[in-house]
Motif scaffolding. Structure first.
Motif, PDB file in Angstrom:
ATOM      1  N   ALA A 199     -13.637   4.977   8.152  1.00  0.00           N
ATOM      2  CA  ALA A 199     -13.392   3.541   7.969  1.00  0.00           C
ATOM      3  C   ALA A 199     -14.329   2.958   6.920  1.00  0.00           C
ATOM      4  O   ALA A 199     -13.912   2.128   6.097  1.00  0.00           O
ATOM      5  N   THR A 200     -15.579   3.402   6.922  1.00  0.00           N
ATOM      6  CA  THR A 200     -16.540   2.898   5.938  1.00  0.00           C
ATOM      7  C   THR A 200     -16.131   3.293   4.527  1.00  0.00           C
ATOM      8  O   THR A 200     -16.186   2.478   3.591  1.00  0.00           O
ATOM      9  N   ALA A 201     -15.711   4.547   4.366  1.00  0.00           N
ATOM     10  CA  ALA A 201     -15.284   5.004   3.043  1.00  0.00           C
ATOM     11  C   ALA A 201     -14.030   4.265   2.582  1.00  0.00           C
ATOM     12  O   ALA A 201     -13.915   3.875   1.416  1.00  0.00           O
ATOM     13  N   GLY A 202     -13.082   4.058   3.494  1.00  0.00           N
ATOM     14  CA  GLY A 202     -11.871   3.330   3.137  1.00  0.00           C
ATOM     15  C   GLY A 202     -12.169   1.910   2.721  1.00  0.00           C
ATOM     16  O   GLY A 202     -11.610   1.405   1.736  1.00  0.00           O
ATOM     17  N   LEU A 203     -13.066   1.241   3.447  1.00  0.00           N
ATOM     18  CA  LEU A 203     -13.443  -0.126   3.099  1.00  0.00           C
ATOM     19  C   LEU A 203     -14.128  -0.173   1.734  1.00  0.00           C
ATOM     20  O   LEU A 203     -13.870  -1.067   0.928  1.00  0.00           O
ATOM     21  N   ALA A 204     -14.988   0.816   1.488  1.00  0.00           N
ATOM     22  CA  ALA A 204     -15.681   0.849   0.200  1.00  0.00           C
ATOM     23  C   ALA A 204     -14.697   1.026  -0.953  1.00  0.00           C
ATOM     24  O   ALA A 204     -14.836   0.390  -2.010  1.00  0.00           O
ATOM     25  N   LEU A 205     -13.688   1.874  -0.769  1.00  0.00           N
ATOM     26  CA  LEU A 205     -12.688   2.073  -1.820  1.00  0.00           C
ATOM     27  C   LEU A 205     -11.886   0.798  -2.071  1.00  0.00           C
ATOM     28  O   LEU A 205     -11.539   0.489  -3.222  1.00  0.00           O
ATOM     29  N   ILE A 206     -11.607   0.060  -0.998  1.00  0.00           N
ATOM     30  CA  ILE A 206     -10.869  -1.198  -1.155  1.00  0.00           C
ATOM     31  C   ILE A 206     -11.723  -2.221  -1.908  1.00  0.00           C
ATOM     32  O   ILE A 206     -11.244  -2.921  -2.814  1.00  0.00           O
ATOM     33  N   VAL A 207     -13.000  -2.305  -1.552  1.00  0.00           N
ATOM     34  CA  VAL A 207     -13.906  -3.252  -2.221  1.00  0.00           C
ATOM     35  C   VAL A 207     -14.032  -2.909  -3.702  1.00  0.00           C
ATOM     36  O   VAL A 207     -14.074  -3.801  -4.561  1.00  0.00           O
ATOM     37  N   LEU A 208     -14.054  -1.605  -4.000  1.00  0.00           N
ATOM     38  CA  LEU A 208     -14.163  -1.164  -5.393  1.00  0.00           C
ATOM     39  C   LEU A 208     -12.822  -1.182  -6.119  1.00  0.00           C
ATOM     40  O   LEU A 208     -12.743  -0.791  -7.284  1.00  0.00           O
ATOM     41  N   ASN A 212      -5.963   0.501  -1.622  1.00  0.00           N
ATOM     42  CA  ASN A 212      -5.554  -0.673  -0.862  1.00  0.00           C
ATOM     43  C   ASN A 212      -5.296  -0.244   0.574  1.00  0.00           C
ATOM     44  O   ASN A 212      -5.501   0.925   0.937  1.00  0.00           O
ATOM     45  N   ARG A 213      -4.844  -1.189   1.397  1.00  0.00           N
ATOM     46  CA  ARG A 213      -4.674  -0.882   2.823  1.00  0.00           C
ATOM     47  C   ARG A 213      -3.622   0.190   3.070  1.00  0.00           C
ATOM     48  O   ARG A 213      -3.642   0.849   4.112  1.00  0.00           O
ATOM     49  N   GLY A 214      -2.712   0.371   2.139  1.00  0.00           N
ATOM     50  CA  GLY A 214      -1.672   1.371   2.324  1.00  0.00           C
ATOM     51  C   GLY A 214      -1.998   2.731   1.722  1.00  0.00           C
ATOM     52  O   GLY A 214      -1.205   3.668   1.846  1.00  0.00           O
ATOM     53  N   THR A 215      -3.155   2.847   1.087  1.00  0.00           N
ATOM     54  CA  THR A 215      -3.522   4.100   0.438  1.00  0.00           C
ATOM     55  C   THR A 215      -3.922   5.140   1.479  1.00  0.00           C
ATOM     56  O   THR A 215      -4.746   4.867   2.364  1.00  0.00           O
ATOM     57  N   ALA A 216      -3.338   6.317   1.383  1.00  0.00           N
ATOM     58  CA  ALA A 216      -3.691   7.408   2.293  1.00  0.00           C
ATOM     59  C   ALA A 216      -4.935   8.117   1.760  1.00  0.00           C
ATOM     60  O   ALA A 216      -5.000   8.463   0.580  1.00  0.00           O
TER      61      ALA A 216
END
Length: 236
Positions: A199-208, A212-216
């Motif tokens: 979850a932390t990595a996914g959030l970081a990728l979204i912030v950068l 996006n929320r749909g990215t696998a």
């Protein structure tokens, strides 16, 4: 600290890790595609070294990075577990775990040729470790942990097939064995750590703005990292 054991484990990890890029190159293919059997320039692959014997092209991830990561993982496992029979099991598993993480990061795939033998081999080796003196866990609980964690991931797969691959379910068998060896608290801690890291990595990728929320995103590396944290805490 058993310094000779830690150094030997790190050396083993470095040697094993240096050979991983060739396997990553072969296995990092899309589903239903055959393993690669040629170098980037089209020459047939031979041997274990990630370097073509005909054109001298290197392939796969950086061998130095793979060696360093595997050496670090093996050294930490030896440092935490000490001279116990299960330490041998963890060291044998470590290169395959790094290989799985590298393949999953490249093609979002956890090949059955790795996950299923890993689960069977881990169960067998822990069974042997349980018969030896000074073991630090329970084989029966390890088997129950495998069933419980795999069942949980299977339920997650049924709920959200796009968010959880079936390869993750198969990997959970091995991770449940490893974590269950130490106890149910370790199973919960390792599983939670994997989800937290993912979850932390996914959030970081979204912030950068790299996702996006749909990215696998590949979840296997975070499962493995969470399990590693659980083992290090429990073993030490």
């Amino acid at each position: 600290m058993n310094l000779p054991l830690v150094v030997s484990a790190a050396g083993f990890g470095a040697l094993a890790g240096a050979l991983l890029p060739g396997a990553v190159h072969r296995m990092a293919v899309e589903p239903e595609q055959p393993w690669r059997d040629v170098c980037p320039n089209g020459h047939a692959l031979r041997g274990l070294l990630p370097k073509c014997g005909r054109c001298s092209a290197w392939y796969g991830p950086d061998a130095r990075l793979a060696a360093a990561v595997t050496a670090l993982v093996c050294g930490l496992l030896a440092l935490a577990s000490g001279a116990r029979p299960e330490t041998v099991v963890w060291l044998l598993l470590a290169p395959f775990a790094v290989l799985l993480a590298a393949v999953d990061l490249r093609v979002r795939r956890l090949p059955d040729v790795l996950t299923l033998p890993m689960a069977a081999g881990t169960a067998a080796l822990l069974g042997v470790a349980a018969l030896m003196p000074h073991g630090g866990g329970s084989w029966v609980r390890a088997l129950l942990g495998a069933g419980a964690l795999a069942s949980f991931y299977f339920a997650m797969f049924l709920i959200s097939p796009r968010g959880m691959g079936f390869g993750d379910v198969k990997l959970a068998l091995t991770l449940g064995l490893v974590l269950g060896w130490y106890g149910w608290d370790t199973v919960l801690a390792g599983a939670f750590a994997g989800f937290l890291l993912g979850a932390t990595a996914g959030l970081a990728l979204i912030v950068l703005r790299r996702a996006n929320r749909g990215t696998a995103i590949p979840f296997g590396p975070f499962m493995l990292a969470g399990a590693l944290l659980g083992v290090l805490l429990a073993a030490s």
